[in-house]
Scaffold this motif. Sequence first.
Motif, PDB file in Angstrom:
ATOM      1  N   SER A  45       0.861  -1.187   0.000  1.00  0.00           N
ATOM      2  CA  SER A  45       0.000   0.000   0.000  1.00  0.00           C
ATOM      3  C   SER A  45       0.896   1.235   0.000  1.00  0.00           C
ATOM      4  O   SER A  45       2.022   1.194   0.498  1.00  0.00           O
ATOM      5  CB  SER A  45      -0.939   0.020   1.220  1.00  0.00           C
ATOM      6  N   ASP A  47       0.645   3.821   1.749  1.00  0.00           N
ATOM      7  CA  ASP A  47       0.871   4.386   3.086  1.00  0.00           C
ATOM      8  C   ASP A  47       1.753   3.511   3.972  1.00  0.00           C
ATOM      9  O   ASP A  47       1.877   3.756   5.161  1.00  0.00           O
ATOM     10  CB  ASP A  47      -0.455   4.717   3.773  1.00  0.00           C
ATOM     11  N   LEU A  49       2.146  -0.291   4.212  1.00  0.00           N
ATOM     12  CA  LEU A  49       1.966  -1.687   4.634  1.00  0.00           C
ATOM     13  C   LEU A  49       2.962  -2.553   3.871  1.00  0.00           C
ATOM     14  O   LEU A  49       3.142  -2.380   2.659  1.00  0.00           O
ATOM     15  CB  LEU A  49       0.547  -2.186   4.345  1.00  0.00           C
ATOM     16  N   ALA A  86       9.290   0.225  11.511  1.00  0.00           N
ATOM     17  CA  ALA A  86       7.977  -0.381  11.283  1.00  0.00           C
ATOM     18  C   ALA A  86       7.553  -1.177  12.506  1.00  0.00           C
ATOM     19  O   ALA A  86       8.380  -1.549  13.344  1.00  0.00           O
ATOM     20  CB  ALA A  86       8.015  -1.278  10.056  1.00  0.00           C
ATOM     21  N   VAL A  89       1.809  -5.516  12.302  1.00  0.00           N
ATOM     22  CA  VAL A  89       0.357  -5.385  12.338  1.00  0.00           C
ATOM     23  C   VAL A  89      -0.253  -6.743  12.673  1.00  0.00           C
ATOM     24  O   VAL A  89      -1.138  -6.867  13.518  1.00  0.00           O
ATOM     25  CB  VAL A  89      -0.191  -4.874  10.984  1.00  0.00           C
ATOM     26  N   ARG A 101       3.718  -2.272   9.311  1.00  0.00           N
ATOM     27  CA  ARG A 101       3.339  -0.924   8.900  1.00  0.00           C
ATOM     28  C   ARG A 101       4.489   0.012   9.246  1.00  0.00           C
ATOM     29  O   ARG A 101       4.983   0.009  10.369  1.00  0.00           O
ATOM     30  CB  ARG A 101       2.074  -0.446   9.609  1.00  0.00           C
ATOM     31  N   THR A 103       5.891   3.173  10.576  1.00  0.00           N
ATOM     32  CA  THR A 103       5.299   4.087  11.568  1.00  0.00           C
ATOM     33  C   THR A 103       6.189   5.274  11.921  1.00  0.00           C
ATOM     34  O   THR A 103       5.729   6.217  12.557  1.00  0.00           O
ATOM     35  CB  THR A 103       4.959   3.328  12.868  1.00  0.00           C
ATOM     36  N   PRO A 113      -0.417   8.488  10.070  1.00  0.00           N
ATOM     37  CA  PRO A 113      -1.036   7.530   9.145  1.00  0.00           C
ATOM     38  C   PRO A 113      -1.623   8.231   7.916  1.00  0.00           C
ATOM     39  O   PRO A 113      -2.222   9.300   8.023  1.00  0.00           O
ATOM     40  CB  PRO A 113      -2.152   6.892   9.995  1.00  0.00           C
TER      41      PRO A 113
END
Length: 185
Positions: A45, A47, A49, A86, A89, A101, A103, A113
């Motif tokens: 993704s 964003d 992932l 990261a 998740v 994810r 972060t 996010p």
Amino acid sequence: GEVPPPPLVELNEDIIKRATVFIMQTYQSRGQPVISCIGSGTLISADGLILTNAHIALPSETCRSDTITIAITVRLNEPPIPTYTAEIVDASRGLDLAVLRITGYLDGRIIEPGTLTLPFVELGDSQQVALDETITVVGYPDFGDAPVEVTRGTISGFTAEARAGDRAWIRTRATIPGPMSGGGA
């Protein structure tokens, strides 16, 4: 019949390489980060992932870890640059899959996010592949000091597993170096 929706992203080898990340589990020793385990992963993704293997992401007796560091490809012909941290998740040791994810940045700044716009690869459907088709595996071939690489092989079979159906695993004779583990196929 129904027309399938268009892909979210148009895939080409450059985008796939840019969506491949180098994952390092690290821990602090005498104030310095020490790398305990490494592998590859794929951004799924924009964003942040990441899909990888659980054995790459989960701490264990052999993979001591307090931070997961993510290195990204900035230039295709150069080694990855450690850039992000990261968090896990979800992970399944049984399926050997993990979702991470991104972060934060390495300097400790938190990433809000939805603010990242990273290159990513859409998940495929393993029901759509067949014997003798070419499979392409993308990842980092060594300890982070070489650029992302592509290895190709032929699909030689499928292995069933009770929880995951007839195609739980795709078999190939492609040679996949250890640090490429977790990379996309």
